[in-house]
Design an enzyme around this catalytic site. Structure first.
Site, mmCIF file in Angstrom:
data_model
loop_
_atom_site.group_PDB
_atom_site.id
_atom_site.type_symbol
_atom_site.label_atom_id
_atom_site.label_comp_id
_atom_site.label_asym_id
_atom_site.label_seq_id
_atom_site.Cartn_x
_atom_site.Cartn_y
_atom_site.Cartn_z
ATOM 1 N N GLY A 156 56.044 62.402 49.985
ATOM 2 C CA GLY A 156 56.971 61.564 50.735
ATOM 3 C C GLY A 156 56.500 60.137 50.875
ATOM 4 N N SER A 191 53.156 64.572 44.682
ATOM 5 C CA SER A 191 53.376 63.149 44.936
ATOM 6 C C SER A 191 52.289 62.625 45.876
ATOM 7 C CB SER A 191 54.785 62.926 45.491
ATOM 8 O OG SER A 191 55.109 61.555 45.508
#
Length: 504
Positions: free
Chosen positions: A94, A175
């Site tokens: 995120g 991520s």
């Protein structure tokens, strides 16, 4: 649905049993004052109901009713078993500013491992990544990473009560979470607490320099007009703090080499060494490593409005490393070798920021004697944004957490799930099976058709229809990269991966 109580080091918790999997949500693993280190939560004696996800970490869109001290919780999916099961410890992504464990339902993976699945919350944005230890708040350094380490310690101490094996923990993340995993894996404090690591779509810059982090902190303090008393930032209302960070972020995107605000920081204390150096010197040679990415990583960021800062930053750094002539040679090569449906500019940036830095890290680990596997997710899931953007950032993650034959809802991302096509199910089945095999047995491929990297060979598994293993090392694109890197004087260090270390 039956309720079940389990004792923990803080107190008893109760969860629910659904389809043979015991589920515990919102289990507190720590608490923390703003800009302070995480500490063990106050103990309790009455059973704590853990049937709903805990509070989200404060983040844009979730500030009005944020409970800062209560956001440090984790979720557990544990199949009923008479033997200790391996543990998948997952750190969400995120961009270091959004997300949470609530977006990842581990019931399907737990049942099919079988394995114990753990997802965690950690502090985000300025609360987790603003480096204030040089600005009057001595504890405020890499707080999000300290949260993650506290969660790992809690799992080590408690997971046996849930049927998990504390000596068989796989660190995993996607991520920003993958960057956290790569940094966490190299910490002396984490040594001996995990046996494998899986990083999906880790950005090329896995760590930021202390100078950049200090600059960000100074700019935020100045934006809040607190330069005379920086310590007051600990009592600034959340809305004001996050608004100031947003304003600084928009300015810094075009003013600094990094282009972004947050990430793990080479502070010399929590993170004492550049993680890539730790992999290179063989400290982690006994840790099997899987590094994955998605084929069209950059499409999502190119299509954002405005395009993400990493687009401009990546091009700027490549031009600085290779000169304008080298940049044009690269772009011309990508145009000449592009697939009919491929954007050469996007493909070049995806290689520069995502694929090649991961291959570089794999090369370091393999060269030091470690086992490492490389993969690329080439399948386009029939779910937005992938349906319109292709296998861009997060496509693999959507399939990893799917409850076949359906994609799951992602409440924090505000993305709905939905039915999968036969192609989705085929690729997702293979991907999930390989991840679970890695977690349970230490290598992803049962047939050994996908070998690990070696100093002379870099096979890449492509998750698509059909699944296949290829070598990208001798492609025209790869050969040109090798030539330009040699001409730049740093053939062993990719310019994006090394940028933070150079400026540190």
């Amino acid at each position: 649905m039956a309720r079940e109580a389990v004792s923990t080091t803080s107190g008893p918790v109760t969860g629910l049993t659904q389809n043979g999997v015991r589920v515990f949500k919102g289990v507190p693993y720590a608490t923390a004052r703003r800009f302070a280190k995480p500490v063990a939560p106050d103990p309790w004696t009455e059973p704590l109901s853990c049937t709903e996800h805990g509070a989200y970490a404060p983040q844009p869109g979730h500030l009005d009713h944020a409970a800062e001290a209560a956001c440090l919780s984790l979720n557990i999916w544990a199949p009923a078993t008479d033997r200790p099961l391996p543990v998948l410890f997952f750190v969400h992504g995120g961009a270091f500013v959004t997300g949470g464990g609530a977006d990842y339902d581990g019931a399907f993976l737990a049942a099919h491992g079988p394995a114990v699945i753990v997802t965690i919350n950690y502090r985000l944005g300025p609360l987790g990544f603003l480096q204030l230890h040089r600005h009057g708040l001595a504890e405020a350094s890499n707080l999000a990473l300290q949260d993650t380490l506290a969660a790992l310690d809690w799992v080590r101490a408690n997971i046996a009560k849930f049927g998990g094996d504390p000596d068989a923990i796989t660190l995993s993340g996607q991520s920003a979470g993958a960057s956290m995993v790569i940094a966490l894996a190299t910490l002396p404090q984490a040594r001996g607490k995990f046996i494998r690591a899986l990083a999906l779509s880790a950005p090329g810059r896995n760590i930021m320099s202390a100078e950049h982090a200090d600059d960000v902190a100074r700019r935020v303090i100045d934006e809040l007009e607190l330069s005379r008393d920086p310590g007051k930032i600990a009592s600034v209302p959340l809305q004001e703090l996050f608004a100031a960070v947003d304003r600084v972020g928009r300015r810094i995107a075009d003013e600094t080499e990094q282009g972004t605000l947050f990430g793990p920081v080479l502070d010399g204390t929590v993170i004492p060494r550049e993680p890539r150096d730790v992999f290179a010197d063989g400290t982690l040679r006994d840790i099997p490593l899987w590094l994955g990415s998605c084929r069209d990583e950059m499409v999502m960021f190119l299509k954002s409005t405005p395009p993400a800062a990493m687009i401009r930053t990546t091009e700027r750094q490549l031009r600085a490393a290779f000169g304008d002539v080298g940049w044009e040679r690269l772009l011309s090569c990508y145009r000449a070798t592009a697939r009919p449906d491929e954007d050469p500019y996007e493909a070049l940036l995806s290689d520069a920021f995502w694929h090649r830095p991961m291959a570089d890290l794999a090369r370091l680990h393999a060269g030091a004697g470690g086992a490492v596997w490389l993969s690329r997710f080439d399948h386009r899931p029939s779910l937005e944004p992938f349906l319109s953007q292709g296998p861009t950032h997060g496509a693999d993650n959507a399939c990893l957490w799917a409850h076949l034959p359906d994609f799951i809802d992602r409440p924090i991302l505000r993305r709905k799930g939905g039915p999968m096509t036969l192609g989705d199910v085929e690729v997702a089945t293979r991907f999930q099976s390989d991840v679970l095999r890695f977690v349970t047995r230490g290598r992803p491929d049962a047939a050994e058709a996908w070998p690990p990297c070696t100093p002379g060979s870099e096979p890449v598994a492509l998750f698509d229809q059909p699944f296949r293993v290829v070598s990208l090392k001798d492609s025209a694109r790869s050969l040109l990269w090798t030539e330009l890197l040699a001409q730049s004087g740093a053939p062993q260090a990719h310019p994006i991966a090394k940028s933070a270390a150079v400026s540190a």
